[in-house]
Design an enzyme around this catalytic site. Sequence first.
Site, PDB file in Angstrom:
ATOM      1  N   ASN A   1     -10.051  -0.402   0.073  1.00 21.73           N
ATOM      2  CA  ASN A   1      -8.588  -0.326   0.091  1.00 21.73           C
ATOM      3  C   ASN A   1      -8.059  -0.813  -1.263  1.00 21.73           C
ATOM      4  O   ASN A   1      -8.194  -1.980  -1.602  1.00 21.73           O
ATOM      5  CB  ASN A   1      -8.068  -1.209   1.235  1.00 21.73           C
ATOM      6  CG  ASN A   1      -6.558  -1.202   1.369  1.00 21.73           C
ATOM      7  OD1 ASN A   1      -5.848  -0.777   0.462  1.00 21.73           O
ATOM      8  ND2 ASN A   1      -6.067  -1.687   2.496  1.00 21.73           N
TER       9      ASN A   1
ATOM     10  N   CYS B   1       0.809  -1.229   0.000  1.00 20.65           N
ATOM     11  CA  CYS B   1       0.000   0.000   0.000  1.00 20.65           C
ATOM     12  C   CYS B   1       0.838   1.274   0.000  1.00 20.65           C
ATOM     13  O   CYS B   1       0.311   2.350  -0.250  1.00 20.65           O
ATOM     14  CB  CYS B   1      -0.950   0.002   1.189  1.00 20.65           C
ATOM     15  SG  CYS B   1      -1.948  -1.482   1.264  1.00 20.65           S
TER      16      CYS B   1
ATOM     17  N   HIS C   1      -3.504   6.821   3.169  1.00 21.24           N
ATOM     18  CA  HIS C   1      -3.902   5.547   2.565  1.00 21.24           C
ATOM     19  C   HIS C   1      -5.298   5.200   3.082  1.00 21.24           C
ATOM     20  O   HIS C   1      -5.569   5.301   4.279  1.00 21.24           O
ATOM     21  CB  HIS C   1      -2.889   4.460   2.950  1.00 21.24           C
ATOM     22  CG  HIS C   1      -3.318   3.091   2.571  1.00 21.24           C
ATOM     23  ND1 HIS C   1      -3.852   2.796   1.337  1.00 21.24           N
ATOM     24  CD2 HIS C   1      -3.311   1.915   3.264  1.00 21.24           C
ATOM     25  CE1 HIS C   1      -4.143   1.511   1.283  1.00 21.24           C
ATOM     26  NE2 HIS C   1      -3.827   0.950   2.445  1.00 21.24           N
TER      27      HIS C   1
HETATM   28  N1  COA Z   1     -18.559  -9.327   8.744  1.00 25.13           N
HETATM   29  C1  COA Z   1     -19.027  -9.628   9.963  1.00 25.13           C
HETATM   30  N2  COA Z   1     -18.241  -9.994  10.982  1.00 25.13           N
HETATM   31  C2  COA Z   1     -16.913 -10.031  10.749  1.00 25.13           C
HETATM   32  C3  COA Z   1     -16.361  -9.723   9.508  1.00 25.13           C
HETATM   33  C4  COA Z   1     -17.242  -9.362   8.474  1.00 25.13           C
HETATM   34  N3  COA Z   1     -16.828  -9.050   7.236  1.00 25.13           N
HETATM   35  N4  COA Z   1     -15.030  -9.860   9.567  1.00 25.13           N
HETATM   36  C5  COA Z   1     -14.746 -10.221  10.810  1.00 25.13           C
HETATM   37  N5  COA Z   1     -15.886 -10.334  11.532  1.00 25.13           N
HETATM   38  C6  COA Z   1     -16.042 -10.709  12.922  1.00 25.13           C
HETATM   39  C7  COA Z   1     -14.844 -11.423  13.476  1.00 25.13           C
HETATM   40  O1  COA Z   1     -14.895 -12.785  13.145  1.00 25.13           O
HETATM   41  C8  COA Z   1     -14.982 -11.162  14.944  1.00 25.13           C
HETATM   42  O2  COA Z   1     -15.899 -12.076  15.470  1.00 25.13           O
HETATM   43  P1  COA Z   1     -15.639 -12.796  16.889  1.00 25.13           P
HETATM   44  O3  COA Z   1     -15.556 -11.664  17.884  1.00 25.13           O
HETATM   45  O4  COA Z   1     -16.832 -13.658  17.035  1.00 25.13           O
HETATM   46  O5  COA Z   1     -14.354 -13.525  16.706  1.00 25.13           O
HETATM   47  C9  COA Z   1     -15.640  -9.793  15.013  1.00 25.13           C
HETATM   48  O6  COA Z   1     -16.193  -9.550  13.721  1.00 25.13           O
HETATM   49  C10 COA Z   1     -14.696  -8.672  15.368  1.00 25.13           C
HETATM   50  O7  COA Z   1     -13.532  -8.836  14.618  1.00 25.13           O
HETATM   51  P2  COA Z   1     -12.317  -7.877  14.809  1.00 25.13           P
HETATM   52  O8  COA Z   1     -11.189  -8.417  13.990  1.00 25.13           O
HETATM   53  O9  COA Z   1     -12.072  -7.620  16.247  1.00 25.13           O
HETATM   54  O10 COA Z   1     -12.863  -6.531  14.175  1.00 25.13           O
HETATM   55  P3  COA Z   1     -12.122  -5.168  14.041  1.00 25.13           P
HETATM   56  O11 COA Z   1     -12.914  -4.126  14.734  1.00 25.13           O
HETATM   57  O12 COA Z   1     -10.661  -5.254  14.376  1.00 25.13           O
HETATM   58  O13 COA Z   1     -12.241  -4.894  12.478  1.00 25.13           O
HETATM   59  C11 COA Z   1     -10.868  -4.981  10.525  1.00 25.13           C
HETATM   60  C12 COA Z   1     -11.612  -5.785  11.565  1.00 25.13           C
HETATM   61  C13 COA Z   1     -10.197  -5.959   9.579  1.00 25.13           C
HETATM   62  C14 COA Z   1     -11.876  -4.143   9.761  1.00 25.13           C
HETATM   63  C15 COA Z   1      -9.836  -4.056  11.222  1.00 25.13           C
HETATM   64  O14 COA Z   1      -9.071  -4.795  12.149  1.00 25.13           O
HETATM   65  C16 COA Z   1      -8.890  -3.424  10.248  1.00 25.13           C
HETATM   66  O15 COA Z   1      -9.272  -2.646   9.385  1.00 25.13           O
HETATM   67  N6  COA Z   1      -7.592  -3.709  10.387  1.00 25.13           N
HETATM   68  C17 COA Z   1      -6.597  -3.166   9.510  1.00 25.13           C
HETATM   69  C18 COA Z   1      -6.566  -3.993   8.265  1.00 25.13           C
HETATM   70  C19 COA Z   1      -5.877  -3.288   7.140  1.00 25.13           C
HETATM   71  O16 COA Z   1      -5.922  -2.092   7.030  1.00 25.13           O
HETATM   72  N7  COA Z   1      -5.249  -4.070   6.273  1.00 25.13           N
HETATM   73  C20 COA Z   1      -4.615  -3.569   5.127  1.00 25.13           C
HETATM   74  C21 COA Z   1      -3.382  -2.860   5.508  1.00 25.13           C
HETATM   75  S1  COA Z   1      -2.886  -1.862   4.194  1.00 25.13           S
END
Ligand code: COA
Length: 309
Positions: free
Chosen positions: A266, A96, A236
Amino acid sequence: MTNADLEKIVDTSDEWIVTRTGIKERRIAPQGMAVSDMSVEACKKALEASGLKSEDIDLLILGTVTPDYKLPSTACVIQEKMELPNATAFDIVAACTGFINGLSVASSLIETGAYKNALVVGSEKLSSIVNYKDRNTCILFGDGAGAAVLTASDDDSGVVGTFLKSNGNLRDLLWIKDGGSANPYTDDYVFTGEDKISMSGGDIFKVAVKQMCNAAVKIINDAGLTSDDIALVIPHQANIRIIEAIAKRLKINMDKVFVNIEKYGNTSAASVPIALDEAYRAGKIKSGDYVLMVAFGGGLIWGSALVKW
Ligand code: COA
């Protein structure tokens, strides 16, 4: 592809995606459209805006993790399609931050006097490496391309500075494990999803906020400026909550932060140049403005660039 479309593929909801990420839609390139094709569209618009001709371009740098081929570089394919007879062309794999790394390399090479006019491109067809069975990742990513022309000049406008950093110890937080020379596809290879993106979202979130802030502060301090001097931040577009956390820590009001994540998700290396282009064409950047770009991605890798428009 809307959140409603994704609801039909994986166990997710529009409400979850919008609340956790800020994303409403993402663009998916059709079959048969490669990264070089998307790049050409962006390059043509950038070249037109610059007023230069294709023969003037002597450097083409593409940031991508979704090249047309493993060999040669996709930049060489773009060179052919754009008809850039006087350019040297190569790819940068910096996920990214690919556009910011490209900007850094291009501006440095221009400063040496060896090159005069560079096309810097960020372009991705992430739909080709996303696992649409994995709700943790498939809701985040989209396809797109953006480009900018950098040209040598004697005035005080241009790239004030860039900062690039990485930490390879954290590479398995966001990677594609199989298909490269470490884990090549063999005759008995079984596809279990390791040929697509896998990600530890929560771990990345924390590092992203911390290191994007560090990268932004470093570049602002190095230039002898403060956050008040920044006219526009182009972050980003990975997650609206990451963007808002950075703005809060930098004490920069969100009205000085460009956001278009709701439309594209993204798009990795394409994210910053698409946002830069939209901001510029929307009249949000004027001559003399300091524009701060900051990004973060798989590597892990992060970086920033400060441009005086
Ligand atoms: N729909 C519904 N539920 C989902 C889901 C989706 N698409 N994806 C994950 N979940 C669930 C998980 O399984 C988890 O369930 P559990 O508590 O029963 O295990 C719950 O939602 C919470 O997951 P969590 O990972 O704690 O959510 P979060 O608030 O951290 O959000 C992201 C997840 C991925 C959106 C967030 O962590 C993020 O954006 N991280 C950075 C990723 C990124 O930018 N990557 C690219 C880098 S350039």
